[in-house]
Design a protein around this motif. Structure first.
Motif, PDB file in Angstrom:
ATOM      1  N   ILE A 150       0.868  -1.173   0.000  1.00 43.84           N
ATOM      2  CA  ILE A 150       0.000   0.000   0.000  1.00 43.84           C
ATOM      3  C   ILE A 150       0.904   1.222   0.000  1.00 43.84           C
ATOM      4  CG2 ILE A 150      -1.775   1.260   1.315  1.00 43.84           C
ATOM      5  CD1 ILE A 150      -2.780  -1.368   0.056  1.00 43.84           C
ATOM      6  N   ALA A 151       0.462   2.293  -0.638  1.00 45.89           N
ATOM      7  CA  ALA A 151       1.260   3.519  -0.693  1.00 45.89           C
ATOM      8  C   ALA A 151       0.767   4.500   0.366  1.00 45.89           C
ATOM      9  CB  ALA A 151       1.162   4.158  -2.073  1.00 45.89           C
ATOM     10  N   ASN A 152       1.714   5.174   1.013  1.00 43.48           N
ATOM     11  CA  ASN A 152       1.334   6.261   1.917  1.00 43.48           C
ATOM     12  C   ASN A 152       2.160   7.494   1.613  1.00 43.48           C
ATOM     13  OD1 ASN A 152       3.729   6.147   3.882  1.00 43.48           O
ATOM     14  ND2 ASN A 152       2.904   4.079   4.082  1.00 43.48           N
ATOM     15  N   LEU A 153       1.551   8.625   1.883  1.00 46.52           N
ATOM     16  CA  LEU A 153       2.094   9.914   1.489  1.00 46.52           C
ATOM     17  C   LEU A 153       2.255  10.782   2.728  1.00 46.52           C
ATOM     18  CD1 LEU A 153       2.738  11.632  -1.103  1.00 46.52           C
ATOM     19  CD2 LEU A 153       0.340  12.361  -1.033  1.00 46.52           C
ATOM     20  N   THR A 154       3.377  11.494   2.822  1.00 46.12           N
ATOM     21  CA  THR A 154       3.637  12.434   3.902  1.00 46.12           C
ATOM     22  C   THR A 154       3.945  13.786   3.291  1.00 46.12           C
ATOM     23  OG1 THR A 154       4.620  10.680   5.250  1.00 46.12           O
ATOM     24  CG2 THR A 154       5.069  12.934   5.914  1.00 46.12           C
TER      25      THR A 154
ATOM     26  N   VAL B 147      -3.023  -4.213 -18.901  1.00 46.93           N
ATOM     27  CA  VAL B 147      -3.561  -4.104 -17.542  1.00 46.93           C
ATOM     28  C   VAL B 147      -2.449  -3.717 -16.572  1.00 46.93           C
ATOM     29  CG1 VAL B 147      -4.665  -5.367 -15.636  1.00 46.93           C
ATOM     30  CG2 VAL B 147      -5.434  -5.735 -17.993  1.00 46.93           C
ATOM     31  N   GLN B 148      -1.268  -4.313 -16.735  1.00 48.03           N
ATOM     32  CA  GLN B 148      -0.142  -3.978 -15.848  1.00 48.03           C
ATOM     33  C   GLN B 148       0.246  -2.506 -16.000  1.00 48.03           C
ATOM     34  OE1 GLN B 148       0.923  -5.793 -13.524  1.00 48.03           O
ATOM     35  NE2 GLN B 148       2.993  -5.187 -12.966  1.00 48.03           N
ATOM     36  N   ALA B 149       0.289  -2.022 -17.224  1.00 49.10           N
ATOM     37  CA  ALA B 149       0.604  -0.608 -17.447  1.00 49.10           C
ATOM     38  C   ALA B 149      -0.435   0.285 -16.778  1.00 49.10           C
ATOM     39  CB  ALA B 149       0.663  -0.318 -18.942  1.00 49.10           C
ATOM     40  N   THR B 150      -1.691  -0.145 -16.810  1.00 46.33           N
ATOM     41  CA  THR B 150      -2.768   0.647 -16.214  1.00 46.33           C
ATOM     42  C   THR B 150      -2.699   0.612 -14.694  1.00 46.33           C
ATOM     43  OG1 THR B 150      -4.129   0.098 -18.135  1.00 46.33           O
ATOM     44  CG2 THR B 150      -5.267   1.006 -16.220  1.00 46.33           C
ATOM     45  N   LEU B 151      -2.330  -0.530 -14.131  1.00 46.13           N
ATOM     46  CA  LEU B 151      -2.179  -0.620 -12.682  1.00 46.13           C
ATOM     47  C   LEU B 151      -1.022   0.257 -12.198  1.00 46.13           C
ATOM     48  CD1 LEU B 151      -2.747  -4.447 -12.135  1.00 46.13           C
ATOM     49  CD2 LEU B 151      -4.340  -2.574 -11.625  1.00 46.13           C
ATOM     50  N   CYS B 152       0.044   0.309 -12.972  1.00 45.05           N
ATOM     51  CA  CYS B 152       1.166   1.195 -12.639  1.00 45.05           C
ATOM     52  C   CYS B 152       0.703   2.655 -12.688  1.00 45.05           C
ATOM     53  CB  CYS B 152       2.309   0.947 -13.613  1.00 45.05           C
ATOM     54  SG  CYS B 152       3.784   1.925 -13.291  1.00 45.05           S
ATOM     55  N   GLU B 153      -0.040   2.987 -13.723  1.00 44.67           N
ATOM     56  CA  GLU B 153      -0.571   4.353 -13.843  1.00 44.67           C
ATOM     57  C   GLU B 153      -1.535   4.672 -12.710  1.00 44.67           C
ATOM     58  OE1 GLU B 153      -0.703   8.008 -16.157  1.00 44.67           O
ATOM     59  OE2 GLU B 153       0.600   6.252 -16.177  1.00 44.67           O
ATOM     60  N   PHE B 154      -2.291   3.688 -12.274  1.00 44.98           N
ATOM     61  CA  PHE B 154      -3.230   3.861 -11.165  1.00 44.98           C
ATOM     62  C   PHE B 154      -2.489   4.241  -9.886  1.00 44.98           C
ATOM     63  CE2 PHE B 154      -6.089   1.383  -8.034  1.00 44.98           C
ATOM     64  CZ  PHE B 154      -6.813   2.524  -7.700  1.00 44.98           C
ATOM     65  N   THR B 155      -1.429   3.517  -9.576  1.00 44.09           N
ATOM     66  CA  THR B 155      -0.655   3.826  -8.376  1.00 44.09           C
ATOM     67  C   THR B 155      -0.085   5.238  -8.446  1.00 44.09           C
ATOM     68  OG1 THR B 155      -0.089   1.529  -7.882  1.00 44.09           O
ATOM     69  CG2 THR B 155       1.428   3.200  -7.081  1.00 44.09           C
ATOM     70  N   ALA B 156       0.491   5.591  -9.598  1.00 36.16           N
ATOM     71  CA  ALA B 156       1.062   6.932  -9.750  1.00 36.16           C
ATOM     72  C   ALA B 156      -0.021   8.003  -9.713  1.00 36.16           C
ATOM     73  CB  ALA B 156       1.843   7.010 -11.063  1.00 36.16           C
ATOM     74  N   SER B 157      -1.132   7.772 -10.384  1.00 32.17           N
ATOM     75  CA  SER B 157      -2.200   8.769 -10.461  1.00 32.17           C
ATOM     76  C   SER B 157      -2.848   9.005  -9.106  1.00 32.17           C
ATOM     77  CB  SER B 157      -3.263   8.326 -11.469  1.00 32.17           C
ATOM     78  OG  SER B 157      -2.735   8.275 -12.775  1.00 32.17           O
ATOM     79  N   ALA B 158      -3.048   7.929  -8.331  1.00 29.93           N
ATOM     80  CA  ALA B 158      -3.654   8.091  -7.009  1.00 29.93           C
ATOM     81  C   ALA B 158      -2.777   8.967  -6.117  1.00 29.93           C
ATOM     82  CB  ALA B 158      -3.887   6.721  -6.366  1.00 29.93           C
ATOM     83  N   ALA B 159      -1.470   8.752  -6.168  1.00 30.80           N
ATOM     84  CA  ALA B 159      -0.561   9.577  -5.368  1.00 30.80           C
ATOM     85  C   ALA B 159      -0.581  11.023  -5.842  1.00 30.80           C
ATOM     86  CB  ALA B 159       0.849   9.011  -5.441  1.00 30.80           C
ATOM     87  N   ALA B 160      -0.522  11.218  -7.150  1.00 28.76           N
ATOM     88  CA  ALA B 160      -0.512  12.580  -7.695  1.00 28.76           C
ATOM     89  C   ALA B 160      -1.819  13.305  -7.384  1.00 28.76           C
ATOM     90  CB  ALA B 160      -0.266  12.531  -9.198  1.00 28.76           C
ATOM     91  N   GLN B 161      -2.944  12.618  -7.484  1.00 28.73           N
ATOM     92  CA  GLN B 161      -4.229  13.238  -7.190  1.00 28.73           C
ATOM     93  C   GLN B 161      -4.314  13.667  -5.730  1.00 28.73           C
ATOM     94  OE1 GLN B 161      -7.688  11.045  -8.443  1.00 28.73           O
ATOM     95  NE2 GLN B 161      -7.090  11.036 -10.589  1.00 28.73           N
ATOM     96  N   HIS B 162      -3.773  12.859  -4.831  1.00 28.88           N
ATOM     97  CA  HIS B 162      -3.804  13.232  -3.422  1.00 28.88           C
ATOM     98  C   HIS B 162      -2.941  14.461  -3.156  1.00 28.88           C
ATOM     99  CE1 HIS B 162      -5.709   9.302  -2.592  1.00 28.88           C
ATOM    100  NE2 HIS B 162      -6.155   9.918  -1.513  1.00 28.88           N
ATOM    101  N   LEU B 163      -1.811  14.563  -3.820  1.00 27.70           N
ATOM    102  CA  LEU B 163      -0.999  15.767  -3.668  1.00 27.70           C
ATOM    103  C   LEU B 163      -1.748  16.993  -4.174  1.00 27.70           C
ATOM    104  CD1 LEU B 163       2.610  14.603  -4.602  1.00 27.70           C
ATOM    105  CD2 LEU B 163       1.898  15.645  -2.450  1.00 27.70           C
ATOM    106  N   ARG B 164      -2.437  16.857  -5.303  1.00 25.20           N
ATOM    107  CA  ARG B 164      -3.215  17.984  -5.820  1.00 25.20           C
ATOM    108  C   ARG B 164      -4.383  18.307  -4.900  1.00 25.20           C
ATOM    109  NH1 ARG B 164      -1.752  15.585 -10.916  1.00 25.20           N
ATOM    110  NH2 ARG B 164      -3.633  14.301 -10.945  1.00 25.20           N
ATOM    111  N   MET B 165      -4.999  17.279  -4.314  1.00 26.86           N
ATOM    112  CA  MET B 165      -6.119  17.485  -3.407  1.00 26.86           C
ATOM    113  C   MET B 165      -5.697  18.326  -2.205  1.00 26.86           C
ATOM    114  SD  MET B 165      -8.572  14.541  -1.716  1.00 26.86           S
ATOM    115  CE  MET B 165      -7.325  13.819  -0.658  1.00 26.86           C
ATOM    116  N   LEU B 166      -4.456  18.128  -1.764  1.00 26.42           N
ATOM    117  CA  LEU B 166      -3.935  18.896  -0.633  1.00 26.42           C
ATOM    118  C   LEU B 166      -3.389  20.252  -1.045  1.00 26.42           C
ATOM    119  CD1 LEU B 166      -1.948  16.116   1.264  1.00 26.42           C
ATOM    120  CD2 LEU B 166      -4.114  17.142   1.941  1.00 26.42           C
ATOM    121  N   GLN B 167      -3.450  20.530  -2.351  1.00 26.66           N
ATOM    122  CA  GLN B 167      -2.860  21.764  -2.887  1.00 26.66           C
ATOM    123  C   GLN B 167      -1.398  21.877  -2.441  1.00 26.66           C
ATOM    124  OE1 GLN B 167      -5.712  24.762  -1.511  1.00 26.66           O
ATOM    125  NE2 GLN B 167      -6.755  24.641  -3.483  1.00 26.66           N
TER     126      GLN B 167
END
Length: 370
Positions: free
Chosen positions: A174-178, A268-288
């Protein structure tokens, strides 16, 4: 030699145990990793730990035996660290070992919920002759928090920059962000799947434990409809504090979104990789967030395709691995538990209420004497 601590980590990737032998500067508490040992799980133990993430037959009995096996793995790593260092066990104040998370449901059911890590710290103390600090998460949960992620307090101690905003992304199962901003409380939370779904897909189709350097993902193309379906998961849009695990991002979750059986596995593997990266990037944008640097640690830092996608999705942010800040990616979480063990010895808080949502700072971990 200064007093030593051992930190052990076996995470949601279920690939094995990482251990570090560390000392801390007596004046400022600065961490110095002396040695690192990695010990992979054998396949029967890995499969059993994976199975115990879901309800099953006779699971209390199986969980107890798996905990014993895990303690023996931890002991092997701990003793190997001492052998490498030519150190005596009497020099080690404590081993920080949180166990293997198999269920994580904080705040649910009765308002408190629970977090469950398999471990037998008493057996580990017997096998090593060293005091053990374990059960780090439950006190935070008892105080109304998520009990996770715990790494942000450590990230703050070792990666904070007094002049610049910095983000740290740990990509394990699981990925976590600080997010560390000067003059503000640290923020941190789980931000989605890290390697868990990519590893699952790789094991299913290639028979390999993981996609080395993301080479297989690089051969595929991202499927926009599938990516949209993955990113539509409601949990991703929920506000922090929050945490997750294989309770959510598991094979059943993925299979429910793969109704088209004609998809090429590499796509599918390429999309799962993009999913992990996109979820992290979206959370950073969500926090401005205005982080000048994203420091990536965990096994995902060695996924070249993932690192490239993070850089592409976060223009203007330097994406580096934690080794460029003095702590190699596979040592960070083990070092965090050495640090947390030391916090327990000092009777100092190990959680950040701004991260977990607990009612206040708490001393974390139970003590099992040598």
């Amino acid at each position: 030699m200064t007093p030593l601590y051992i930190g052990l980590m076996s995470g949601t990737s279920l690939d094995g145990v990482d251990g570090v032998l560390a000392d801390f500067d007596s004046a400022g508490g600065a961490l110095r990793v002396l040695h690192h040992v990695a010990r992979p799980f054998d396949e029967p133990l890995r499969q059993e730990l994976m199975a115990l993430n879901s309800p099953g037959d006779n699971e209390l009995h199986r969980a107890a035996l798996a905990a014993n096996r895990l303690a023996r793995e931890y002991a092997q790593v701990s003793l190997a660290l001492l052998e490498q260092a030519g150190a005596d066990r009497s020099q080690v104040v404590a081993i920080g070992a949180h166990g293997q998370t198999v269920r994580h449901r904080p705040l649910e059911f009765d308002g408190t919920g629970y977090t469950l890590q398999l471990h037998n710290p008493s057996l580990l103390a017997e096998l090593t002759g060293i005091a053990i600090v374990s059960d780090f998460r439950s006190r935070d949960v008892a105080a109304g928090g998520h009990g996770a992620p715990l790494a942000p307090a450590f990230h703050q101690a070792v990666f904070a920059d007094p002049d610049h905003e910095v983000a740290v992304l740990n990509v394990g199962g699981i990925a976590n962000l600080t997010l560390l901003a000067p003059g503000r409380d640290a923020l941190g939370f789980d931000c989605g799947p890290g390697n868990a779904l990519m590893d699952l897909w790789c094991q299913r189709h290639l028979g390999r434990p993981y996609d080395a350097e993301g080479a297989w993902a690089a051969q595929g193309r991202v499927l926009p409809e599938l990516l949209s379906s993955l990113l539509a998961e409601p949990w991703l849009a929920s506000a922090p504090p929050k945490s997750t695990g294989r309770d959510l991002f598991n094979p059943g979750w993925l299979d429910a979104r793969l109704s088209d059986t004609t998809l090429r596995p590499e796509d599918v593997q390429a999309t799962l990789c993009e999913f992990t990266a996109s979820a992290a990037a979206q959370h950073l944008r969500m926090l401005q967030a205005a982080a000048s640097t994203l420091i990536v640690c965990g096994g995902g830092a060695y996924n070249t395709q993932l690192m490239g996608r993070l850089a592409a999705l976060l223009p203007g942010t330097e994406v580096i691995d934690s080794g460029q800040r003095g702590l190699p990616p596979l040592q960070v979480e083990a070092a965090a538990f050495a640090w947390l063990a030391r916090q327990r010895v000092l009777e100092a808080p190990g959680n950040l209420p701004s991260v977990t949502g607990a009612q206040g700072p708490r001393v974390l971990g139970g003590w099992f004497a040598a």
